[in-house]
Scaffold this motif. Structure first.
Motif, PDB file in Angstrom:
ATOM      1  N   LEU A  95      74.199  65.965  14.480  1.00  0.00           N
ATOM      2  CA  LEU A  95      75.630  65.918  14.160  1.00  0.00           C
ATOM      3  C   LEU A  95      76.370  65.258  15.317  1.00  0.00           C
ATOM      4  O   LEU A  95      76.206  65.653  16.477  1.00  0.00           O
ATOM      5  N   LEU A  96      77.200  64.228  14.961  1.00  0.00           N
ATOM      6  CA  LEU A  96      78.017  63.517  15.953  1.00  0.00           C
ATOM      7  C   LEU A  96      79.478  63.663  15.566  1.00  0.00           C
ATOM      8  O   LEU A  96      79.875  63.283  14.460  1.00  0.00           O
ATOM      9  N   ILE A  97      80.290  64.244  16.459  1.00  0.00           N
ATOM     10  CA  ILE A  97      81.756  64.342  16.278  1.00  0.00           C
ATOM     11  C   ILE A  97      82.380  63.614  17.465  1.00  0.00           C
ATOM     12  O   ILE A  97      82.468  64.152  18.563  1.00  0.00           O
ATOM     13  N   PRO A  98      82.832  62.346  17.275  1.00  0.00           N
ATOM     14  CA  PRO A  98      83.420  61.587  18.404  1.00  0.00           C
ATOM     15  C   PRO A  98      84.706  62.220  18.906  1.00  0.00           C
ATOM     16  O   PRO A  98      84.935  62.288  20.110  1.00  0.00           O
ATOM     17  N   ASP A  99      85.571  62.695  17.939  1.00  0.00           N
ATOM     18  CA  ASP A  99      86.874  63.251  18.348  1.00  0.00           C
ATOM     19  C   ASP A  99      87.319  64.222  17.270  1.00  0.00           C
ATOM     20  O   ASP A  99      87.718  63.797  16.167  1.00  0.00           O
ATOM     21  N   LEU A 120      77.720  66.192  20.268  1.00  0.00           N
ATOM     22  CA  LEU A 120      76.484  65.595  19.764  1.00  0.00           C
ATOM     23  C   LEU A 120      75.394  66.658  19.885  1.00  0.00           C
ATOM     24  O   LEU A 120      75.146  67.177  20.976  1.00  0.00           O
ATOM     25  N   GLY A 121      74.773  66.988  18.745  1.00  0.00           N
ATOM     26  CA  GLY A 121      73.741  68.026  18.774  1.00  0.00           C
ATOM     27  C   GLY A 121      72.626  67.747  17.783  1.00  0.00           C
ATOM     28  O   GLY A 121      72.840  67.102  16.764  1.00  0.00           O
ATOM     29  N   VAL A 122      71.409  68.238  18.093  1.00  0.00           N
ATOM     30  CA  VAL A 122      70.247  68.106  17.203  1.00  0.00           C
ATOM     31  C   VAL A 122      69.575  69.466  17.084  1.00  0.00           C
ATOM     32  O   VAL A 122      69.641  70.296  18.001  1.00  0.00           O
ATOM     33  N   GLU A 144      81.834  58.396  21.748  1.00  0.00           N
ATOM     34  CA  GLU A 144      81.091  57.893  20.598  1.00  0.00           C
ATOM     35  C   GLU A 144      79.586  58.211  20.714  1.00  0.00           C
ATOM     36  O   GLU A 144      78.865  58.135  19.729  1.00  0.00           O
ATOM     37  N   TYR A 145      79.104  58.547  21.916  1.00  0.00           N
ATOM     38  CA  TYR A 145      77.693  58.852  22.148  1.00  0.00           C
ATOM     39  C   TYR A 145      76.778  57.784  21.548  1.00  0.00           C
ATOM     40  O   TYR A 145      76.494  57.763  20.344  1.00  0.00           O
ATOM     41  N   SER A 146      76.294  56.910  22.371  1.00  0.00           N
ATOM     42  CA  SER A 146      75.499  55.766  21.910  1.00  0.00           C
ATOM     43  C   SER A 146      74.167  56.222  21.315  1.00  0.00           C
ATOM     44  O   SER A 146      73.739  57.363  21.464  1.00  0.00           O
ATOM     45  N   GLU A 147      73.515  55.243  20.642  1.00  0.00           N
ATOM     46  CA  GLU A 147      72.200  55.494  20.053  1.00  0.00           C
ATOM     47  C   GLU A 147      71.196  55.916  21.121  1.00  0.00           C
ATOM     48  O   GLU A 147      70.316  56.752  20.879  1.00  0.00           O
ATOM     49  N   ALA A 148      71.330  55.339  22.313  1.00  0.00           N
ATOM     50  CA  ALA A 148      70.424  55.681  23.414  1.00  0.00           C
ATOM     51  C   ALA A 148      70.577  57.144  23.796  1.00  0.00           C
ATOM     52  O   ALA A 148      69.586  57.823  24.110  1.00  0.00           O
ATOM     53  N   LEU A 150      71.507  59.555  21.782  1.00  0.00           N
ATOM     54  CA  LEU A 150      70.887  60.342  20.713  1.00  0.00           C
ATOM     55  C   LEU A 150      69.361  60.391  20.894  1.00  0.00           C
ATOM     56  O   LEU A 150      68.740  61.441  20.757  1.00  0.00           O
ATOM     57  N   LYS A 151      68.775  59.224  21.230  1.00  0.00           N
ATOM     58  CA  LYS A 151      67.329  59.176  21.457  1.00  0.00           C
ATOM     59  C   LYS A 151      66.930  60.059  22.643  1.00  0.00           C
ATOM     60  O   LYS A 151      65.901  60.729  22.623  1.00  0.00           O
ATOM     61  N   LEU A 152      67.799  60.031  23.675  1.00  0.00           N
ATOM     62  CA  LEU A 152      67.525  60.873  24.840  1.00  0.00           C
ATOM     63  C   LEU A 152      67.557  62.350  24.452  1.00  0.00           C
ATOM     64  O   LEU A 152      66.694  63.142  24.852  1.00  0.00           O
ATOM     65  N   LEU A 153      68.544  62.712  23.642  1.00  0.00           N
ATOM     66  CA  LEU A 153      68.666  64.096  23.201  1.00  0.00           C
ATOM     67  C   LEU A 153      67.448  64.504  22.345  1.00  0.00           C
ATOM     68  O   LEU A 153      66.897  65.601  22.503  1.00  0.00           O
ATOM     69  N   LEU A 154      67.010  63.607  21.459  1.00  0.00           N
ATOM     70  CA  LEU A 154      65.834  63.879  20.619  1.00  0.00           C
ATOM     71  C   LEU A 154      64.559  63.990  21.467  1.00  0.00           C
ATOM     72  O   LEU A 154      63.675  64.798  21.175  1.00  0.00           O
ATOM     73  N   HIS A 155      64.506  63.149  22.521  1.00  0.00           N
ATOM     74  CA  HIS A 155      63.345  63.208  23.403  1.00  0.00           C
ATOM     75  C   HIS A 155      63.262  64.573  24.089  1.00  0.00           C
ATOM     76  O   HIS A 155      62.188  65.196  24.131  1.00  0.00           O
ATOM     77  N   PHE A 156      64.394  65.040  24.603  1.00  0.00           N
ATOM     78  CA  PHE A 156      64.381  66.355  25.240  1.00  0.00           C
ATOM     79  C   PHE A 156      64.136  67.462  24.218  1.00  0.00           C
ATOM     80  O   PHE A 156      63.494  68.468  24.520  1.00  0.00           O
TER      81      PHE A 156
END
Length: 543
Positions: A95-99, A120-122, A144-148, A150-156
């Motif tokens: 889930l991404l909530i920019p504002d 930004l949460g997974v 806006e939390y970039s795609e990178a 999100l990938k970092l968050l998924l990696h962790f």
């Protein structure tokens, strides 16, 4: 939000057993420290004030690990009352909530009141698909939390799930072991109880309660104390085991007794260990030895009856053998008695002379005394053979036993024209044995040898009795004849009770001989001599 997404339940739903078990698994402190480093690193890399790992704690969601970054309003253990993480767990999707201020649905979010307007949460899941919680970041400004990112968050997230997989496997193994232990305890194969060093029994299975005749109410009320169950005469040994357990964490199993509720005693075998080194509590495993002790007592009684029966048989065999040796015994007694009569007549002749020869008469009297003692010794040996006595082992010279025995069979040797050859080693060690029973063995073996040579007419009948020390330093006695020998079909049955190749006799002689030698710790066996005859040998340990 009670809707189930991908078969998952939200925090507010009732939890089934697998879910509640997952929620109950404790995350070790070393893993929490690792996760702390992860959220700290996330907050630093993504330049946000808050990075958290949230965990479902039904019916709530709580902050489990929170970054130590400046401006982070989320404290570990605090309830998460906002919709962000619940939505992630409901959908099972990032889930991404920019504002949140730009969206009426998110504007009322409690996190907005704390200044956290972007999210930004997974989801984080257990290996079985159940939701553990989320890993998320929050910012106090639009992001806006970039795609990178999100990938970092998924990696962790993947790193966290790998840890959870290891935890679940370990928990499963522990649970499996606990199930096996519980089955052992509940199966009541043996008594099991949990104790402390204060003397209390904290828990026990039904088998232990049965042993000591107490019930579960006695256990719950605290009326059962292991210190009170031990009889006074066992306490010193019991206390030594307690000290051993305090120092090493366990004690070797040992036999003791417990006092039952009714005052009677129960024999047990007990072993145990403390749960942890230096701990105050432990577990004990107890086997009821009542049945084993009963069987052992019966075995001892049976062994005693068997020994008594052996003695009866041995006595009967000796009496029967004496019947065969009547001529030899009579001859052995008659010889010294005849000499007594002759010497007495000579003594009278010396005394009736005109001038009595006192010296010659005294010599005759001395010979009378010696011959009387000879006769007395023969009668003593015969009486010893005839008496019914228990096994009485004393130090013996086996050569003396052989020499004392041969005169009793001398007439049988002569009447059957058997030449006896004795080859006795001069310096044998002493043995510990029963003189009468060993004489019985030698008589039986000699008589068997004599009887086996009755049909021999083409060569001299010769019987050899030898003694020596064998390779194992035991004393060995052998009796060899030149008779018919031992047939192959009879070799295995020679020492079996009631087996005989004779037309008369019960077939007990060799069986009794073997029992006697066995009781002396020795061995009796037979072999065939070449070119003919049989060889019987027995060994007895040196004293």
């Amino acid at each position: 939000m009670n809707e189930s997404i991908h078969g998952e339940r939200t925090a507010s739903e009732p939890q089934d057993r697998s879910s509640s078990v997952a929620h109950s698994i404790e995350v070790p402190s070393e893993i929490i420290r690792k996760w702390q480093e992860i959220v700290n690193l996330l907050a630093e890399i993504m330049h946000v004030p808050s990075a958290c790992i949230m965990r479902v704690d039904p019916p709530h969601i709580k902050v489990f690990v929170s970054s130590r970054s400046e401006g982070n309003p989320c404290e570990p253990g605090a309830l998460d009352t906002g919709p962000y993480c619940e939505t992630v767990m409901k959908t099972g999707q990032p889930l991404l909530i920019p504002d949140a201020l730009e969206n009426e649905a998110w504007k009322a979010n409690p996190h907005v009141r704390l200044g956290m307007i972007s999210y930004l949460g997974v989801p984080i899941g257990w290996p079985n698909g159940r939701i553990f919680g989320t890993i998320c970041v929050r910012d106090n400004k639009r992001n806006e939390y970039s795609e990178a990112y999100l990938k970092l968050l998924l990696h962790f997230r993947d790193m966290l799930q790998a840890d959870l997989k290891s935890l679940a496997r370990l928990h499963g193994e522990i649970e499996e072991r606990e199930t096996k232990i519980r089955r052992l305890v509940d199966s009541n194969i043996m008594g099991v109880f949990i104790w402390d060093f204060d003397g209390r029994i904290l828990e026990a299975n039904d088998e232990f309660l049965r042993m000591v005749s107490y019930d579960r109410e006695d256990l719950v009320s605290g009326r059962i104390r292991w210190a009170d169950l031990t009889p006074p005469d066992w306490r010193d040994r019991n206390n030594a085991r307690i000290e051993q357990q305090k120092s090493s964490g366990r004690f070797e199993s040992f036999e003791k007794e417990y006092i039952r509720k009714d005052g009677s005693r129960v024999p047990v075998l007990i072993g145990g260990a403390t749960f942890e080194e230096g701990g105050n509590q432990g577990v004990a495993y107890v086997l009821d030895l009542t049945e084993r002790k009963r069987v052992e007592a019966e075995a001892r009684e049976n062994e005693q009856r068997y020994r008594e029966a052996q003695l009866e048989l041995a006595h009967a065999n000796r009496v029967a053998t004496m019947g065969q040796l009547t001529a030899s015994i009579a001859h052995e007694v008659n010889q010294p008695l005849s000499a007594v009569v002759a010497n007495a007549e000579a003594c009278l002749g010396w005394l009736r002379r005109r001038t009595p020869d006192v010296d010659a008469a005294c010599r005759s009297v001395e010979w009378i005394i010696a011959d009387g003692n000879r006769a007395s010794e023969v009668i003593r040996r015969v009486r010893a053979l005839a008496n019914k006595t228990s096994l009485e082992k004393v130090p013996l010279d086996v050569n003396d036993v052989v020499r004392e025995t041969i005169p009793l069979v001398q007439r049988e040797l002569i009447s059957h024209q058997v030449l006896l050859r004795m080859e006795l080693a001069p310096t044998l060690p002493m043995i510990l044995g029963d003189r009468v029973q060993l004489q019985q063995v030698i008589i039986n073996l000699v008589m068997n040898g004599i009887e086996s040579m009755q049909s021999v007419t083409d060569q001299p009948r010769e019987l050899a009795v030898r003694s020596r020390q064998d390779e194992t330093q035991q004393v060995l006695v052998s009796v060899a004849d030149c008779g018919v020998g031992i047939s192959a079909e009879n070799a295995d049955r020679l020492f079996t009770a009631f087996f005989t190749t004779k037309s008369s006799g019960m077939g007990m002689g060799l069986s009794i001989c073997r029992s006697i030698i066995d009781a002396h710790g020795g061995r009796l066996w037979a072999a065939t001599c070449e070119p003919r005859g049989a060889l019987f040998q027995f060994t007895i340990p040196a004293d």
